[in-house]
Design a protein around this motif. Sequence first.
Motif, PDB file in Angstrom:
ATOM      1  N   GLU A 151      51.585  -4.264  -3.301  1.00  0.00           N
ATOM      2  CA  GLU A 151      51.242  -5.540  -4.316  1.00  0.00           C
ATOM      3  C   GLU A 151      51.731  -5.102  -5.508  1.00  0.00           C
ATOM      4  N   ASP A 201      46.895   0.869   1.520  1.00  0.00           N
ATOM      5  CA  ASP A 201      47.197   0.792   2.919  1.00  0.00           C
ATOM      6  C   ASP A 201      48.474   1.021   3.427  1.00  0.00           C
ATOM      7  N   ASP A 227      45.060  -9.185  -5.005  1.00  0.00           N
ATOM      8  CA  ASP A 227      45.891 -10.457  -5.542  1.00  0.00           C
ATOM      9  C   ASP A 227      45.221 -11.533  -6.457  1.00  0.00           C
ATOM     10  N   GLN A 267      42.730 -13.284  -5.907  1.00  0.00           N
ATOM     11  CA  GLN A 267      42.316 -14.664  -5.315  1.00  0.00           C
ATOM     12  C   GLN A 267      40.741 -14.571  -5.538  1.00  0.00           C
ATOM     13  N   LYS A 303      49.629 -11.108   3.449  1.00  0.00           N
ATOM     14  CA  LYS A 303      50.123 -10.023   4.257  1.00  0.00           C
ATOM     15  C   LYS A 303      49.698 -10.486   5.730  1.00  0.00           C
TER      16      LYS A 303
HETATM   17  N1  UDP Z   1      45.780  -5.812   2.660  1.00  0.00           N
HETATM   18  C1  UDP Z   1      45.836  -4.347   2.986  1.00  0.00           C
HETATM   19  N2  UDP Z   1      46.256  -4.166   4.236  1.00  0.00           N
HETATM   20  C2  UDP Z   1      46.775  -4.933   5.102  1.00  0.00           C
HETATM   21  C3  UDP Z   1      47.013  -6.133   4.627  1.00  0.00           C
HETATM   22  C4  UDP Z   1      46.229  -6.690   3.370  1.00  0.00           C
HETATM   23  O1  UDP Z   1      45.222  -3.735   2.242  1.00  0.00           O
HETATM   24  O2  UDP Z   1      47.304  -4.528   6.266  1.00  0.00           O
HETATM   25  C5  UDP Z   1      45.344  -6.334   1.510  1.00  0.00           C
HETATM   26  C6  UDP Z   1      46.277  -7.099   0.380  1.00  0.00           C
HETATM   27  O3  UDP Z   1      46.967  -6.119  -0.511  1.00  0.00           O
HETATM   28  C7  UDP Z   1      45.308  -7.721  -0.529  1.00  0.00           C
HETATM   29  C8  UDP Z   1      43.959  -8.279   0.436  1.00  0.00           C
HETATM   30  O4  UDP Z   1      44.136  -7.025   1.608  1.00  0.00           O
HETATM   31  O5  UDP Z   1      44.821  -6.996  -1.656  1.00  0.00           O
HETATM   32  C9  UDP Z   1      44.138  -9.603   1.189  1.00  0.00           C
HETATM   33  O6  UDP Z   1      45.334  -9.678   1.764  1.00  0.00           O
HETATM   34  P1  UDP Z   1      46.214 -10.985   1.727  1.00  0.00           P
HETATM   35  O7  UDP Z   1      46.125 -11.559  -0.018  1.00  0.00           O
HETATM   36  O8  UDP Z   1      47.534 -10.988   2.082  1.00  0.00           O
HETATM   37  O9  UDP Z   1      45.410 -11.949   2.710  1.00  0.00           O
HETATM   38  P2  UDP Z   1      44.984 -13.530   2.293  1.00  0.00           P
HETATM   39  O10 UDP Z   1      44.225 -13.694   0.908  1.00  0.00           O
HETATM   40  O11 UDP Z   1      46.199 -14.481   2.434  1.00  0.00           O
HETATM   41  O12 UDP Z   1      43.912 -13.871   3.292  1.00  0.00           O
END
Ligand code: UDP
Length: 346
Positions: free
Chosen positions: A32, A61, A114, A116, A224
């Motif tokens: 990230e 991770d 991220d 969010q 991810k």
């Molecule tokens: N993340 C992690 N390991 C993984 C995949 C994701 O630690 O194998 C973290 C990623 O860096 C982020 C959080 O989990 O901080 C949420 O991931 P992402 O934003 O990709 O997922 P989404 O919000 O799209 O569901």
Amino acid sequence: MHALFSEAPAPARSATASDAICLSVVIPFLNEQEVLPLCLERLRPLLQDQGYPYELVFVDDGSTDASVALLTAAARHDPTLRIVRLSRNFGKEAAMSAGLAHARGAAVIVLDADLQDPPELIPAMMEAWRAGADVVSMRRRSRQGEGLLKRLSAYAFYRLLSRLSRSTIPADTGDFRLMSRRAVDALLSLPERCRYMKGLYAWVGMPTTVIDYDRAPRAAGATKWNYFSLFGLAMEGITSFSTTPLRWATAIGAVIALLGGGFGVAIVLKTLLYGDTVPGYPSLMAMITVLSGIQLLTIGLLGEYLGKTYMESKQRPVYLVREVIEPAAASGSMRANVEILDAHRQ
Ligand code: UDP
Ligand code: MG
């Protein structure tokens, strides 16, 4: 009453001057580098304004980009920052477990790197915790910046899961939540290796406050998850928290067996009434249908249980820690603790 709830009421929670950490913010991340600076920029002033002792627990991770270098540099000037590095990519569920195990705060908030999950909601979450909630779960009112297909599949999955499982896994609440120390300890005490966190949160229960919020789009970088990994997570969720699919297998097997039986009876009647038959064939056919139905059912049933038991019986740790980078309490210099095999806090 359950032992967890039978203790004397906790003393009033206040952010008085003490070196005990009041809030730990756990942030699992994987590659990230684009958002981590933004994340720090938004989190730090906000937490500094709160006036209680806090720590930021970043869980790496298995990142392969500049994320860790970036955080290590930031940690040099920031005693509140700790970085737990896992030995490889274990997935977000495992990374969260690692972060929770290393968090020392009286309250713990899990946050995506991220942005969010808006950090601006932290004061409101702490407010709810001070008012007595053990869990403050954040419900998404909207999901901006996510495709229609993702929103639809998320909707369908949460509805299916809540139908299948016994502990109600609430729809539209993700990993963004606050947990009290006893909720975190309860969660960490669960021994299973298959860690579908949303289900485990629901299993732990405890007095919960729900706060609605609007989920922001990703600040930078890319998600991810792909549909295959989301499907895997969905299957994990369903098989860890429900045996209902096995019951469907039972039902299907029973229907096949019944149909086979009916077919056999029909052939016998037909032979009795009309007498036209090829010797041996009908009874054979009926037996094969009945038995294969029952066999498939039993094998499927055993296989599901066996698979899960096998995975759990290996007793592998949920994650491995490569090192913990933290500012040394006294000197302010960096210290790296190698904690290989430290899977659970003892
Ligand atoms: N993340 C992690 N390991 C993984 C995949 C994701 O630690 O194998 C973290 C990623 O860096 C982020 C959080 O989990 O901080 C949420 O991931 P992402 O934003 O990709 O997922 P989404 O919000 O799209 O569901
Ligand atoms: Mg995200």
